[in-house]
Design a protein around this motif. Structure first.
Motif, PDB file in Angstrom:
ATOM      1  N   VAL A  49      17.737  17.318  57.980  1.00  0.00           N
ATOM      2  CA  VAL A  49      17.313  16.141  57.434  1.00  0.00           C
ATOM      3  C   VAL A  49      15.877  16.075  56.796  1.00  0.00           C
ATOM      4  N   GLU A  50      14.811  16.611  57.734  1.00  0.00           N
ATOM      5  CA  GLU A  50      13.582  16.736  57.329  1.00  0.00           C
ATOM      6  C   GLU A  50      13.354  17.408  56.106  1.00  0.00           C
ATOM      7  N   GLU A  51      14.022  18.551  55.755  1.00  0.00           N
ATOM      8  CA  GLU A  51      14.028  19.339  54.715  1.00  0.00           C
ATOM      9  C   GLU A  51      14.597  18.568  53.409  1.00  0.00           C
ATOM     10  N   LEU A  52      15.604  17.816  53.513  1.00  0.00           N
ATOM     11  CA  LEU A  52      15.962  17.001  52.567  1.00  0.00           C
ATOM     12  C   LEU A  52      14.951  15.998  52.216  1.00  0.00           C
ATOM     13  N   ARG A  53      14.414  15.592  53.026  1.00  0.00           N
ATOM     14  CA  ARG A  53      13.039  14.393  52.705  1.00  0.00           C
ATOM     15  C   ARG A  53      12.143  14.977  52.262  1.00  0.00           C
ATOM     16  N   TYR A 103      30.398  18.590  47.501  1.00  0.00           N
ATOM     17  CA  TYR A 103      30.180  17.537  47.147  1.00  0.00           C
ATOM     18  C   TYR A 103      28.925  17.220  48.428  1.00  0.00           C
ATOM     19  N   VAL A 104      28.172  16.252  48.080  1.00  0.00           N
ATOM     20  CA  VAL A 104      27.199  15.768  49.104  1.00  0.00           C
ATOM     21  C   VAL A 104      27.707  14.617  49.675  1.00  0.00           C
ATOM     22  N   PHE A 105      28.099  13.309  48.951  1.00  0.00           N
ATOM     23  CA  PHE A 105      28.728  12.042  49.427  1.00  0.00           C
ATOM     24  C   PHE A 105      29.010  11.500  48.555  1.00  0.00           C
ATOM     25  N   LEU A 140      18.553  21.625  42.390  1.00  0.00           N
ATOM     26  CA  LEU A 140      18.587  20.624  43.733  1.00  0.00           C
ATOM     27  C   LEU A 140      20.068  20.369  44.220  1.00  0.00           C
ATOM     28  N   MET A 141      20.911  20.301  43.082  1.00  0.00           N
ATOM     29  CA  MET A 141      22.175  19.898  43.630  1.00  0.00           C
ATOM     30  C   MET A 141      22.814  20.906  44.305  1.00  0.00           C
ATOM     31  N   ALA A 142      22.569  22.290  44.137  1.00  0.00           N
ATOM     32  CA  ALA A 142      22.953  23.140  45.123  1.00  0.00           C
ATOM     33  C   ALA A 142      22.115  23.148  46.535  1.00  0.00           C
ATOM     34  N   GLN A 143      20.988  22.906  46.594  1.00  0.00           N
ATOM     35  CA  GLN A 143      20.427  22.622  47.820  1.00  0.00           C
ATOM     36  C   GLN A 143      21.058  21.650  48.726  1.00  0.00           C
ATOM     37  N   LEU A 144      21.060  20.382  48.029  1.00  0.00           N
ATOM     38  CA  LEU A 144      21.613  19.025  48.688  1.00  0.00           C
ATOM     39  C   LEU A 144      22.952  19.581  49.240  1.00  0.00           C
ATOM     40  N   ARG A 145      23.881  20.275  48.642  1.00  0.00           N
ATOM     41  CA  ARG A 145      25.127  20.533  49.025  1.00  0.00           C
ATOM     42  C   ARG A 145      25.140  21.458  50.213  1.00  0.00           C
ATOM     43  N   ARG A 146      24.262  22.563  50.057  1.00  0.00           N
ATOM     44  CA  ARG A 146      24.312  23.428  51.219  1.00  0.00           C
ATOM     45  C   ARG A 146      23.576  22.996  52.385  1.00  0.00           C
ATOM     46  N   LEU A 147      22.678  22.101  52.338  1.00  0.00           N
ATOM     47  CA  LEU A 147      21.987  21.485  53.341  1.00  0.00           C
ATOM     48  C   LEU A 147      23.286  20.532  54.191  1.00  0.00           C
ATOM     49  N   ALA A 202      16.212  12.241  48.015  1.00  0.00           N
ATOM     50  CA  ALA A 202      15.980  13.314  47.253  1.00  0.00           C
ATOM     51  C   ALA A 202      16.439  13.380  45.725  1.00  0.00           C
ATOM     52  N   ALA A 203      17.563  12.869  45.766  1.00  0.00           N
ATOM     53  CA  ALA A 203      18.118  12.795  44.118  1.00  0.00           C
ATOM     54  C   ALA A 203      17.470  11.729  43.604  1.00  0.00           C
ATOM     55  N   LEU A 204      17.013  10.452  44.079  1.00  0.00           N
ATOM     56  CA  LEU A 204      16.331   9.480  43.297  1.00  0.00           C
ATOM     57  C   LEU A 204      14.949   9.899  42.998  1.00  0.00           C
ATOM     58  N   ARG A 205      14.378  10.515  43.880  1.00  0.00           N
ATOM     59  CA  ARG A 205      12.980  11.089  43.655  1.00  0.00           C
ATOM     60  C   ARG A 205      13.007  11.962  42.505  1.00  0.00           C
ATOM     61  N   PHE A 206      13.842  12.850  42.277  1.00  0.00           N
ATOM     62  CA  PHE A 206      14.210  13.701  41.440  1.00  0.00           C
ATOM     63  C   PHE A 206      14.206  13.113  39.863  1.00  0.00           C
ATOM     64  N   CYS A 207      15.101  12.019  39.844  1.00  0.00           N
ATOM     65  CA  CYS A 207      15.430  11.305  38.723  1.00  0.00           C
ATOM     66  C   CYS A 207      14.388  10.714  38.274  1.00  0.00           C
TER      67      CYS A 207
END
Length: 990
Positions: A96-100, A245-247, A112-119, A155-160
């Motif tokens: 969770v901290e890595e995602l943050r 997928y993530v969610f 980023l999408m790959a990272q989110l799904r792996r984590l 994480a996704a929002l910050r990227f966008c």
């Protein structure tokens, strides 16, 4: 490795699931061992060859029972390898901290999408193993899942946002903290909002933005820009790729989803909720929480939307809406009884949603009055409902245990194949699979436990909705008669339950049914009335005079401006009908308050009604909470009126119900007045200073006089006040833009205070105010300088004015000046005076009152010989003559008399009676009579219920003895008065 050298996974937990097929489970372990060898994972390979046998067995069970977890383990055995060095719970926190910390500086969308799904997948595996092994309870599992979702969305929002800034669509104030100043924020609704997310849940979110945010370059384009951002965010989170997928994300809880954009301006959202928001949307916002984006903008939004979510009044009509919502779900999904095979543990009867509805319904009803109920977690809310007395501790405990058990079942159902399902399998093998995932040895043990919890939920949910799962007694019968044509059957029923003129009563009921009154004009109101009608008729049928009681209710109903909330309240709280009947038939002052402000009846729903004393500290806490959201001066005054009405009504209802006696009521009414007047004074002063400035060294004290000063207010009492002020020598005017001469300044401020207290508003008046006890009465200025006050009291004041000071008490003002004023009054009252002159003046005044205002009957306790005036004058004489300490200035009459009697100042009355007991008895009677109709001076003129209550408070067997008893007490009091303060031969001409 453990102490014996045997390797174990750092997961822990006491639960040991068993596989459906042990041979197949063993094969899965062999497959995993091959993967460990191929990927060079020595710790895992050693574990699978010679590790802890119990740990291997339960890992093999998971491989056999869950195809989803099986695939994660076999594809990523390295995730298990890590668990021989790092605890699974700690690893979840690290993920969770890595995602943050994402996105990194070199992130692309694909990466980023790959990272989110792996984590997400790694965390999902570890969360599942901890849940299935019992290392984490359902509370921790749902919290971990919620943290995972929140971090991924952030994480996704910050990227966008950073990408929009890079392309020049927006200009972020700080790229290192892209969310700050962006204006856009993401609200989590439902289970994610409450940090109770389930294993394979959608996440419900709504995205709003403040168009005034510094990052927005063109507010006209912001809707389009941010809506495209939201669409991109949803795709990044929810799109299924080779990595999964993530969610899954659902945006349908936003306002009017068919018409509104994906990103909604705050102003548009607030306008929608204010004009069109529905109860289900209020319920959804109970759990709403900001999970990403501009925190400052989100905080401002929540501040604005709070009145929509949390109403000022108890909202029992919301029960009907929430119940109807649940019924629609049941009908649509085909849910009927309780079952195991195929049963939906979320939406079905006895399921998770019923616990949530049980909690959220009561939060919506009472959260506006009880801020402590405004919590998001279901368990926390149940605890708060217990603390507030809304539900029994046993009920909360049962529902909490059931809730978390059902959540574990829900997780197990979803862990099988990572499917968004809440229904148990229908086949025998599928049900046994779920039972074994949860650690049960066989299906029958699981089924028994599940049914036990669902039956508890079903019972508690049914109780909340007043037995909706079975018809109320006689409900269907009366429902057919209400507004129908079966006159004879209705008349027969009315006769059966005790009415003497059933034909007349039937016509009254028919008038309700056809909507003759405003309160019964809407279909919804008549539906609620129909529901409560059988109980209402039986309640009035038990009255001493059922026909008169129902006629009184009819008159009450005719004046009621709206009936829906009122009938819904009664339907949800049938026990209130007995007290309501007593109020309507015996206490027109209270009934009139309900008619003028129907929501004051809400106060009786508070569970604390029968068990707590409304102390000053408690009232102050409630008033502070009630005023917390006040928008401006006018709103403050309106809220003060609501608060005073509710609290006065509550005291009156306590009096009438017998849970409070008259002496307690006097203190309670006075505490309410103290707090409300002090708040109004503070609001008036603040507004006045804003317009007219301050007077140099200006200080003020507001004195309560009369019954307010002695803490003996009754229902409907006027308040006697006096304003004293002081300022620096030489101060001639205030320093504001619209300055005023000093004397005019304080006079106008006092006028403004009088208006604030007594001017009619939509919520009525606070108090009728009397300033005639100031120096020189109506001839003198409204506000008095402290030096003028001293001079007047020294040279001009009459004895009656010094008597009035014995009942004076500061209720608001400058603390230092309060001490000075109190000291001044003590000095004035402590000056030696001729005792015979004091006695003669007091006796002459009493004789003059008796001559000019004779008593109008045995129960005119204020004016009658030996009544309250006699007792009050004795107490005031005792202070003026120094027979009682000046410490008792501003104390209740009964306390002053008690001290005087103990000091031997007052002669014994004999017959076991004292003046203290006489004052207590008269106080109890007059407090009750102030609730009744005006102009009743004899027992025969009182409503029977009120007369019975007076007899009860005097410990008399019947109301027939009330007048005899009061005559005896008054005779003894008059004898004591004349022995202390004998009347002169002729009343003084003063």
């Amino acid at each position: 490795m453990n102490e014996s050298g045997t390797s174990r996974l750092k997961i822990g937990g006491p639960i040991h699931p068993e596989p459906l097929d042990k041979d197949r489970a063993a094969e899965w372990l062999r497959d995993l061992a091959e993967r460990a060898t191929a990927e060079d994972l020595p710790a895992l390979r050693h574990f699978l060859e010679a590790g802890d046998e119990a740990d291997r067995a339960r890992l093999s069970a998971v491989l056999d029972l869950s195809s989803f977890l099986n695939s994660l383990i076999l594809i990523h055995p390295d995730w298990l390898e890590r668990l021989f060095q790092e605890d699974a719970g700690a690893r979840i926190t690290a993920v969770v901290e890595e995602l943050r910390q994402l996105p990194g500086t070199e992130s692309s969308e694909t990466r980023l999408m790959a990272q989110l799904r792996r984590l997400r997948n790694e965390a999902s595996l570890l969360i599942a193993l901890r849940d299935l092994f019992g290392a984490a309870d359902a509370r921790r599992t749902t919290a971990d899942l919620s943290d995972l979702a929140e971090a991924a969305v952030g994480a996704a929002l910050r990227f966008c946002l950073l990408d929009l800034d890079r392309t020049g669509k927006i200009r972020l104030p700080d790229r290192d903290r892209p969310e700050e100043g962006a204006g856009l924020f993401v609200l989590a609704m439902g289970k994610l909002g409450g940090r109770e997310l389930n294993y394979s849940s959608d996440i419900d979110i709504i995205c709003f933005f403040d168009s005034r945010a510094p990052a927005i370059l063109d507010p006209g384009e912001a809707v389009d820009i941010y809506s495209r951002l939201v669409r991109r965010l949803v795709r990044m989170i929810g799109e299924r790729t080779a990595d999964g997928y993530v969610f899954r994300t659902d945006l349908r809880l936003r306002p009017d989803p068919g018409a509104m954009p994906l990103a909604i301006p705050v102003s548009t959202a607030l306008s929608y909720y204010e004009s069109s928001g529905r109860n289900w949307e209020r319920t959804a916002f109970v759990k709403a929480r900001t999970i990403a984006g501009d925190q400052a903008a989100a905080a401002n939004f929540f501040s604005e939307i709070t009145p929509f979510i949390w109403r000022k009044y108890l909202d029992f009509a919301a029960i009907s809406d929430i119940k109807a919502m649940k019924e629609r779900i049941d009908r649509h999904r085909g849910f009927e009884g309780l079952a195991v095979a195929g049963h939906n543990v979320k939406l079905g009867r006895g399921g998770i949603r019923e616990i949530e509805f049980f909690v959220q319904t009561q939060q919506i009803i009472a959260g506006g009055r009880s801020p402590r109920l405004r919590v998001r977690s279901t368990e926390d809310a149940l605890h708060e409902l217990v603390e507030g007395g809304w539900i029994a501790k046993e009920t909360a405990s049962e529902l909490i245990v059931a809730y978390w058990f059902l959540r574990r079942v829900e997780h197990a159902v979803q862990m099988v194949a990572d499917e968004q399902t809440h229904s148990l399998p229908e086949d025998e093998e599928g049900l046994l699979r779920i039972a074994k995932l949860l650690g049960f040895k066989d299906f029958s043990a699981f089924s028994a436990e599940l049914m036990r919890h669902m039956e508890v939920v079903d019972q508690r949910f049914g109780e909340l909705f007043a037995g909706d799962r079975g018809p109320l007694p006689e409900h269907s019968r009366i429902g057919r008669l209400f507004g129908g044509d079966e006159d004879s059957r209705l008349v027969d029923y009315l006769t059966e339950i005790g009415f003497q003129r059933p034909d007349d009563i039937a016509r009254v009921i028919r008038a309700w049914g056809v909507g003759r009154y405003r309160a019964t004009r809407s279909d919804a109101a008549r539906t609620q009335l129909s529901r409560v009608l059988p109980l209402l008729l039986r309640t009035f049928g038990r009255a001493r005079d059922p026909d008169a009681a129902l006629a009184a209710f009819d008159a009450f109903l005719e004046r009621l401006p709206s009936g829906l909330q009122f009938f819904a309240l009664i339907a949800a709280n049938p026990k209130l009908l007995e007290l309501l009947a007593l109020v309507i038939t015996s206490a027109p002052r209270l009934a009139g308050t309900i008619v003028a402000r129907p929501h004051v009846f809400d106060a009786l729903i508070d569970p604390a009604f029968y068990r707590e004393t409304p102390t000053r500290a408690l009232l102050a806490e409630r008033l502070e909470a009630f005023l917390h959201d006040a928008e401006d001066y006018e709103d403050t005054l309106a809220r003060l009126r609501i608060f005073a009405s509710e609290q006065q009504f509550l005291v009156g209802a306590r009096l009438l119900s017998g849970t409070m006696q008259g002496e307690g009521a006097g203190a309670a009414f006075s505490n309410i007045a103290d707090l409300v007047i002090a708040s109004a004074f503070e609001a008036v002063e603040a507004m006045f200073i804003e317009r007219h400035g301050r007077v140099s060294g200006g200080r003020m004290v507001l004195l309560g006089m009369g019954r307010l000063g002695s803490r003996e207010l009754t229902a409907g009492s006027d308040v006697d006040l006096m304003l004293l002020y002081d300022h620096d020598d030489g101060a001639e005017q205030s320093d504001g833009d619209k300055s005023l001469p000093t004397s005019v300044y304080y006079m106008r401020l006092t006028q403004r205070l009088i208006a604030a207290l007594s001017s009619p508003m939509g919520e009525g008046v606070l108090y009728e105010v009397d300033f005639r006890l100031r120096p020189s009465g109506n001839k003198g200025p409204l506000a008095t300088h402290i030096d003028s006050f001293r001079s007047y009291q020294k040279d001009q004041a009459w004895t009656w004015e010094r008597m009035a000071l014995t009942r004076s008490r500061p209720v608001a003002g400058d603390p230092g000046f309060i001490d000075e004023v109190k000291s001044t009054i003590r000095d004035i009252l402590g000056e030696p005076r001729d005792e015979s002159s004091i006695r003669n003046d007091i006796a002459a005044m009493r004789a003059r009152i008796e001559r000019d205002k004779p008593a109008r009957g045995a129960l005119d306790l204020k004016l009658r010989a030996g009544g309250l005036i006699d007792l009050e004058f004795i107490a005031q004489w005792a202070i003026l003559e120094g027979r009682v300490s000046l410490d008792f200035i501003g104390c209740p009459t009964v306390e002053v008399i008690a001290v005087a009697e103990r000091a031997g100042v007052i002669p014994s009355l004999g017959l076991g009676l004292s003046l203290e007991m006489a004052m207590q008895a008269f106080t109890r009677i007059i407090q009750l009579m102030r609730l009744g109709p005006q102009g009743c001076w004899r027992v025969g003129e009182l409503p029977p219920g009120l007369a019975d209550r007076i007899a009860e408070t005097l410990d008399l067997p019947s109301q027939d003895q009330i007048e005899t008893t009061t005559d005896e007490i008054a005779g003894s009091v008059r004898q004591a008065f004349l022995s202390l303060l004998p009347f002169p031969e002729k009343p003084s001409a003063d």
